[in-house]
Design an enzyme around this catalytic site. Structure first.
Site, PDB file in Angstrom:
ATOM      1  N   VAL A 185       0.805  -1.217   0.000  1.00 37.79           N
ATOM      2  CA  VAL A 185       0.000   0.000   0.000  1.00 37.79           C
ATOM      3  C   VAL A 185       0.846   1.279   0.000  1.00 37.79           C
ATOM      4  CG1 VAL A 185      -0.202   0.329   2.506  1.00 37.79           C
ATOM      5  CG2 VAL A 185      -2.140   0.915   1.007  1.00 37.79           C
ATOM      6  N   TYR A 186       2.138   1.183   0.253  1.00 41.06           N
ATOM      7  CA  TYR A 186       3.005   2.377   0.258  1.00 41.06           C
ATOM      8  C   TYR A 186       3.234   2.848  -1.170  1.00 41.06           C
ATOM      9  CZ  TYR A 186       4.351   0.838   5.026  1.00 41.06           C
ATOM     10  OH  TYR A 186       4.357   0.435   6.334  1.00 41.06           O
ATOM     11  N   SER A 187       2.936   4.081  -1.553  1.00 43.39           N
ATOM     12  CA  SER A 187       2.374   5.165  -0.778  1.00 43.39           C
ATOM     13  C   SER A 187       1.070   5.651  -1.435  1.00 43.39           C
ATOM     14  CB  SER A 187       3.392   6.308  -0.710  1.00 43.39           C
ATOM     15  OG  SER A 187       3.913   6.566  -2.028  1.00 43.39           O
TER      16      SER A 187
ATOM     17  N   GLY B 212       2.077   0.536  -4.210  1.00 45.46           N
ATOM     18  CA  GLY B 212       3.133  -0.202  -4.884  1.00 45.46           C
ATOM     19  C   GLY B 212       4.353   0.616  -5.228  1.00 45.46           C
ATOM     20  N   GLU B 213       4.308   1.922  -4.964  1.00 42.92           N
ATOM     21  CA  GLU B 213       5.435   2.784  -5.347  1.00 42.92           C
ATOM     22  C   GLU B 213       6.716   2.385  -4.618  1.00 42.92           C
ATOM     23  OE1 GLU B 213       1.798   4.729  -6.615  1.00 42.92           O
ATOM     24  OE2 GLU B 213       2.389   3.964  -4.629  1.00 42.92           O
TER      25      GLU B 213
END
Length: 317
Positions: free
Chosen positions: A52-54, A63-64
């Protein structure tokens, strides 16, 4: 670097874990690569992120952070030098949330693709999901372990009751068990972990990788007044919880110990956590090499009995 066993997983991790929530957010890709290289070069091997980041950042979809780590791994070939942890369960949109077996199978493949690796060392339930039977969730994780996609599993944000129930379910059914717990714990936020979770984790040899090691920056000493806090969005969010009589008493104790040991308040705050019973590796983030060096120094700092007594008394509730 003296590595520590993470529960009964067989994983050996450094006494601090790098929190990857900053990658691709407050640390751009080039900065993230420099931080990751410096982390490994300093002898640390533990990196934690989540699918879930960010997602909370405008324009991000989640997914970043994993994608940044994946590109870093592809560039330098350091996969065998790190213990890589990520999480599943928080809302990714479009119904992608929770711990249903079919979703776990979908989510792990998406994380593996973003991370550009064939296995995740520690795959964690980011939140408990009481709508799914524990046997189903743990069974799905067991299948991933058998398939070689995951080496061990962990839990985050679980209550003591639910963690205990999970461990019992794993034991009764012969399923993979949660080898780690990721709870809130620092010098200010002590009560819930110490009263309920710490005894359970120590008894069952569950490794603890606590988050908010620096209490959103408060324990570094940079937020001491309302005016300090007003200078940043993070500071404003910190004010209500930490800027009170007890919080200022903790900062004063950190100042005292730091001055005597020629350290910084943040280094002392992290060093205190490293030596607490049951703690395997506090999670802390950095967005600059200077902040990272502060973490390196914290891992090397030895607190004597006087320092521990001072900090314990100031932070007692």
């Amino acid at each position: 670097m003296n590595l520590r066993p993470l529960g009964r997983s067989g994983l050996q991790v450094s006494p601090l874990c790098f929190g990857g929530n900053v990658f691709g957010w407050t640390a751009d890709e080039a900065t993230s690569f420099r931080l990751l290289d410096a982390w490994v070069d300093a002898g640390f091997n533990f990196i934690d992120t989540a699918d879930v980041y960010s997602r909370w950042v405008p324009g991000h979809t989640g997914g970043e952070s994993e994608a940044v780590i994946g590109r870093w791994l592809r560039q330098n070939g350091k996969r065998n030098r790190i213990v890589l942890a990520t999480k599943v369960g928080k809302d990714m949109g479009d119904g992608k949330v929770g711990l249903r077996p079919e979703y776990i199978r979908q989510a792990v493949d998406a994380s593996l693709k973003r991370l550009q690796t064939d296995h995740i060392d520690l795959y964690q339930s980011h939140d408990d999901d009481a709508t799914v039977p524990l046997a189903d969730t743990l069974g799905a994780y067991s299948d991933l372990v058998k398939a070689g996609k995951v080496r061990a599993i962990g839990a985050s944000n679980f209550t003591a009751a639910r963690l205990a129930e999970s461990l019992k379910t794993s034991d009764n059914l012969g399923l993979a068990r949660y080898e780690s717990l990721q709870p809130l714990f620092n010098l200010y936020d002590r009560a819930v972990f110490e009263k309920e979770l710490q005894p359970l984790c120590v008894e069952h040899n569950v490794g603890v990788i606590n988050f908010y090691a620096l209490a959103a920056g408060f324990l570094t000493g940079k937020y001491r007044t309302e005016a300090d806090a007003a200078k940043s969005a993070r500071g404003k969010n910190t004010t209500a919880k930490y800027l009170n009589e007890r919080g200022l008493r903790i900062l004063a104790a950190l100042d005292t110990v730091a001055a005597r040991l020629n350290a910084t308040p943040g280094q002392v705050a992290v060093a205190w956590q490293i030596v607490q019973p049951g703690i395997t590796a506090p999670i802390a983030s950095a967005t600059s090499l200077a902040q990272l060096q502060d973490l390196v120094k914290a891992s090397q700092l030895t607190l004597d009995a006087e320092a521990l007594a001072t900090l314990g008394a100031a932070s007692a509730q």
